[in-house]
Write an enzyme that holds these catalytic residues in place. Structure first.
Site, PDB file in Angstrom:
ATOM      1  N   GLU A  91       0.806  -1.218   0.000  1.00 28.43           N
ATOM      2  CA  GLU A  91       0.000   0.000   0.000  1.00 28.43           C
ATOM      3  C   GLU A  91       0.841   1.270   0.000  1.00 28.43           C
ATOM      4  O   GLU A  91       1.996   1.282   0.438  1.00 28.43           O
ATOM      5  CB  GLU A  91      -0.950  -0.006   1.189  1.00 28.43           C
ATOM      6  CG  GLU A  91      -0.263   0.018   2.523  1.00 28.43           C
ATOM      7  CD  GLU A  91      -1.227  -0.294   3.661  1.00 28.43           C
ATOM      8  OE1 GLU A  91      -1.614  -1.468   3.806  1.00 28.43           O
ATOM      9  OE2 GLU A  91      -1.578   0.623   4.398  1.00 28.43           O
ATOM     10  N   CYS A 128       6.761  -5.049  15.814  1.00 29.86           N
ATOM     11  CA  CYS A 128       6.316  -4.094  16.840  1.00 29.86           C
ATOM     12  C   CYS A 128       4.870  -4.439  17.212  1.00 29.86           C
ATOM     13  O   CYS A 128       4.055  -4.738  16.330  1.00 29.86           O
ATOM     14  CB  CYS A 128       6.427  -2.659  16.337  1.00 29.86           C
ATOM     15  SG  CYS A 128       8.114  -2.242  15.865  1.00 29.86           S
ATOM     16  N   GLY A 179       6.808  -1.981   6.213  1.00 32.08           N
ATOM     17  CA  GLY A 179       8.185  -2.479   6.167  1.00 32.08           C
ATOM     18  C   GLY A 179       9.190  -1.594   6.872  1.00 32.08           C
ATOM     19  O   GLY A 179       8.914  -0.456   7.208  1.00 32.08           O
ATOM     20  N   SER A 211      11.939   6.710   7.679  1.00 31.88           N
ATOM     21  CA  SER A 211      11.583   6.391   9.065  1.00 31.88           C
ATOM     22  C   SER A 211      12.140   5.018   9.416  1.00 31.88           C
ATOM     23  O   SER A 211      12.036   4.076   8.629  1.00 31.88           O
ATOM     24  CB  SER A 211      10.060   6.395   9.196  1.00 31.88           C
ATOM     25  OG  SER A 211       9.686   5.995  10.492  1.00 31.88           O
ATOM     26  N   SER A 234      11.370   6.029  14.938  1.00 24.82           N
ATOM     27  CA  SER A 234      10.159   5.584  15.627  1.00 24.82           C
ATOM     28  C   SER A 234      10.563   5.249  17.056  1.00 24.82           C
ATOM     29  O   SER A 234      11.095   4.173  17.324  1.00 24.82           O
ATOM     30  CB  SER A 234       9.591   4.341  14.935  1.00 24.82           C
ATOM     31  OG  SER A 234       8.958   4.718  13.742  1.00 24.82           O
ATOM     32  N   LEU A 235      10.319   6.179  17.971  1.00 26.96           N
ATOM     33  CA  LEU A 235      10.799   6.017  19.347  1.00 26.96           C
ATOM     34  C   LEU A 235       9.753   5.265  20.180  1.00 26.96           C
ATOM     35  O   LEU A 235      10.017   4.206  20.714  1.00 26.96           O
ATOM     36  CB  LEU A 235      11.100   7.397  19.937  1.00 26.96           C
ATOM     37  CG  LEU A 235      12.057   7.429  21.115  1.00 26.96           C
ATOM     38  CD1 LEU A 235      13.432   6.943  20.727  1.00 26.96           C
ATOM     39  CD2 LEU A 235      12.135   8.838  21.703  1.00 26.96           C
ATOM     40  N   ASN A 310      -3.774   4.087  16.649  1.00 32.38           N
ATOM     41  CA  ASN A 310      -4.902   3.630  15.855  1.00 32.38           C
ATOM     42  C   ASN A 310      -5.147   2.169  16.138  1.00 32.38           C
ATOM     43  O   ASN A 310      -4.223   1.361  16.005  1.00 32.38           O
ATOM     44  CB  ASN A 310      -4.537   3.752  14.377  1.00 32.38           C
ATOM     45  CG  ASN A 310      -5.418   4.742  13.704  1.00 32.38           C
ATOM     46  OD1 ASN A 310      -6.623   4.583  13.664  1.00 32.38           O
ATOM     47  ND2 ASN A 310      -4.798   5.787  13.209  1.00 32.38           N
ATOM     48  N   CYS A 353      -0.378   2.816   8.090  1.00 35.88           N
ATOM     49  CA  CYS A 353       0.111   1.951   7.024  1.00 35.88           C
ATOM     50  C   CYS A 353       0.113   0.505   7.495  1.00 35.88           C
ATOM     51  O   CYS A 353       0.390   0.210   8.638  1.00 35.88           O
ATOM     52  CB  CYS A 353       1.516   2.368   6.627  1.00 35.88           C
ATOM     53  SG  CYS A 353       1.480   3.623   5.366  1.00 35.88           S
TER      54      CYS A 353
HETATM   55  N1  SAH Z   1       9.425   0.518   9.910  1.00 35.24           N
HETATM   56  C1  SAH Z   1       9.585   1.912   9.942  1.00 35.24           C
HETATM   57  C2  SAH Z   1       8.758   2.676   8.958  1.00 35.24           C
HETATM   58  C3  SAH Z   1       7.333   2.271   8.779  1.00 35.24           C
HETATM   59  S1  SAH Z   1       6.418   2.060  10.279  1.00 35.24           S
HETATM   60  C4  SAH Z   1       9.376   2.451  11.340  1.00 35.24           C
HETATM   61  O1  SAH Z   1       8.954   1.709  12.220  1.00 35.24           O
HETATM   62  O2  SAH Z   1       9.687   3.611  11.538  1.00 35.24           O
HETATM   63  C5  SAH Z   1       4.904   2.583   9.854  1.00 35.24           C
HETATM   64  C6  SAH Z   1       4.463   3.876  10.531  1.00 35.24           C
HETATM   65  O3  SAH Z   1       3.134   3.702  10.954  1.00 35.24           O
HETATM   66  C7  SAH Z   1       5.288   4.284  11.709  1.00 35.24           C
HETATM   67  O4  SAH Z   1       5.600   5.648  11.610  1.00 35.24           O
HETATM   68  C8  SAH Z   1       4.406   4.061  12.889  1.00 35.24           C
HETATM   69  O5  SAH Z   1       4.628   5.120  13.757  1.00 35.24           O
HETATM   70  C9  SAH Z   1       3.004   4.097  12.302  1.00 35.24           C
HETATM   71  N2  SAH Z   1       2.102   3.157  12.947  1.00 35.24           N
HETATM   72  C10 SAH Z   1       2.234   1.827  12.975  1.00 35.24           C
HETATM   73  N3  SAH Z   1       1.211   1.282  13.678  1.00 35.24           N
HETATM   74  C11 SAH Z   1       0.434   2.299  14.101  1.00 35.24           C
HETATM   75  C12 SAH Z   1      -0.770   2.372  14.856  1.00 35.24           C
HETATM   76  N4  SAH Z   1      -1.375   1.274  15.319  1.00 35.24           N
HETATM   77  N5  SAH Z   1      -1.292   3.583  15.103  1.00 35.24           N
HETATM   78  C13 SAH Z   1      -0.702   4.701  14.622  1.00 35.24           C
HETATM   79  N6  SAH Z   1       0.439   4.702  13.893  1.00 35.24           N
HETATM   80  C14 SAH Z   1       0.993   3.506  13.627  1.00 35.24           C
HETATM   81 FE1  SF4 Z   2       7.777  -1.921  13.609  1.00 37.70          FE
HETATM   82 FE2  SF4 Z   2       7.927  -0.236  11.519  1.00 37.70          FE
HETATM   83 FE3  SF4 Z   2       7.967  -2.896  11.143  1.00 37.70          FE
HETATM   84 FE4  SF4 Z   2       5.734  -1.726  11.923  1.00 37.70          FE
HETATM   85  S1  SF4 Z   2       6.766  -1.423   9.983  1.00 37.70           S
HETATM   86  S2  SF4 Z   2       6.630  -3.651  12.749  1.00 37.70           S
HETATM   87  S3  SF4 Z   2       6.512  -0.073  13.245  1.00 37.70           S
HETATM   88  S4  SF4 Z   2       9.504  -1.703  12.223  1.00 37.70           S
END
Ligand code: SAH
Ligand code: SF4
Length: 371
Positions: A91, A128, A179, A211, A234-235, A310, A353
């Protein structure tokens, strides 16, 4: 297997054209058709000779993935779900922000910021706990061409709706889709160099943000590259205890190592770092986490993007109540941290995403695969 035309740089094409006995500048003509006129086949490049077009057909693939789903035209956030050649789903999201002088009625061709959120992998291996992409597991890396095609596909789709768009339309890229971009390092850098090139996407490096969940060796590698891409970390937790509970990567690269690498990146590039922080109820929304986050942000003079969680189907987490989110936000501001609060629309299940794909896969599991 044929190489995809969208993974080719002008230099590589020029070499190829010379080897075929064609003039070098024809490569520029071809790229003009692809990146400015948005054609989707070699046959459409009518100022190239038939022989050259046949050679191109023989050497390169120009596969365009079909769209399985897109949100309603006119939505401020456009969501796209593509079906790749191997059937994988991926997507992309386009976010539009009108420029200050612009009314939203002026329409698609106007000057506001258009930010494309790109995916880099099918699924994600980093697991995550709050993330739809992480929950569905890792399938494969995207190729550079599949990343470039998300950019062109979104532009092409908007053009096909009859909007009068300039040749260059998407102004910003955030690599925040499905990803972990730094786990697909080579293909990512190849795609970004094409999207950044004046003959390609033409998006300035400072308007491209990568990111990451915190892959320390790759952050250091990126710091040594010449491009001035922005980095978003992404902290989602301001202590190892909290971060490790939701992000398994923190056990491999704890905060001290991650922040040291951020320091290296900043030294190499200047002030190019921001922090993403999803607020999750009773997990990372406490005053202690807020103060910890403020201390980290101040150390780097970094901007913080607060995101309200979300809901992801199958996850037990909740979004904090509105007053807790507001308190956290105001406290950060009062501690001197530059902060924005990204409020997602109420029950929008597909807002983050990875969620759109997860839902579609669930739908598809219950019905036939649409062509
Ligand atoms: N893997 C990388 C980049 C993509 S993560 C990273 O982790 O930084 C996808 C993005 O969607 C991240 O910025 C994360 O903050 C956000 N995201 C993922 N799950 C979410 C959720 N349940 N609610 C809000 N934002 C979310
Ligand atoms: Fe974690 Fe980013 Fe992968 Fe989602 S896309 S599992 S936030 S590393």
């Amino acid at each position: 297997m044929k190489k995809h035309i969208l993974s080719q740089t002008v230099e590589r094409l020029e070499e190829e054209f010379l080897a075929w006995g064609e003039q070098r500048w024809r490569a520029g003509q071809l790229l003009d058709w692809i990146y400015r006129k948005h054609v989707s086949s070699f046959a459409a490049c009518t100022n190239l000779s038939k022989t050259l077009r046949q050679k191109l057909e023989g050497h390169f693939s120009f596969y365009i993935p079909p769209l399985l789903h897109q949100s309603d035209p006119g939505d401020e956030t456009q969501k796209f779900l593509w079906k790749l050649e191997d059937g994988s789903l991926v997507e992309s999201v386009l976010l539009e922000a009108p420029s200050e002088s612009e009314s939203t009625q002026e329409g698609r061709g106007s000057a506001g910021r258009k930010t494309l959120c790109l995916s880099t992998q099918v699924g994600c291996a980093y697991g995550c706990k709050f993330c739809a992409s992480g929950r569905s597991g890792f399938v494969r890396n995207l190729t550079a061409a599949e990343m470039v095609e998300q950019f062109l596909g979104v532009e092409r789709w908007n053009r096909a709706r009859g909007y009068d768009l300039p040749e260059r339309w998407i102004s910003n890229i955030v690599v925040m889709g499905m990803g972990e971009p730094l786990a697909n390092y080579e293909e990512l850098l190849c795609a970004l160099s094409i999207l950044n090139a004046p003959w390609g996407g033409g998006v300035g490096a400072r308007k491209i943000t990568i990111s990451t969940s915190g892959l320390v060796p790759e952050i250091l590698r990126l710091a040594a590259e010449p491009e001035q891409y922005r980095l978003a970390i992404s902290l989602h937790g301001a202590s190892d205890e909290v971060r490790s509970r939701i992000m398994p990567i923190n056990r491999k690269y704890p905060l001290a190592a991650l922040l040291k690498a951020c320091g290296e990146y900043q030294r190499a590039k200047g002030r190019m770092i921001s922090f993403e922080y999803i607020l999750i109820e009773r997990l990372n929304d406490t005053p202690e986490q807020c103060h910890g986050l403020a201390a980290i942000a101040r150390r780097f003079h970094a901007h913080v993007n607060l995101i309200s969680y979300n809901r992801v189907e199958g996850c037990d987490f909740s979004r904090p109540p509105a007053e807790v989110i507001q308190r956290f936000y105001r406290e950060l501001l009062s501690l001197g941290v530059s902060t924005t609060l990204r409020q997602e629309k109420g029950g929008d299940l597909d807002a983050a995403c990875g969620q759109l794909r997860l839902r579609k896969m669930q739908d598809l599991a219950e019905g036939p695969f649409p062509s």
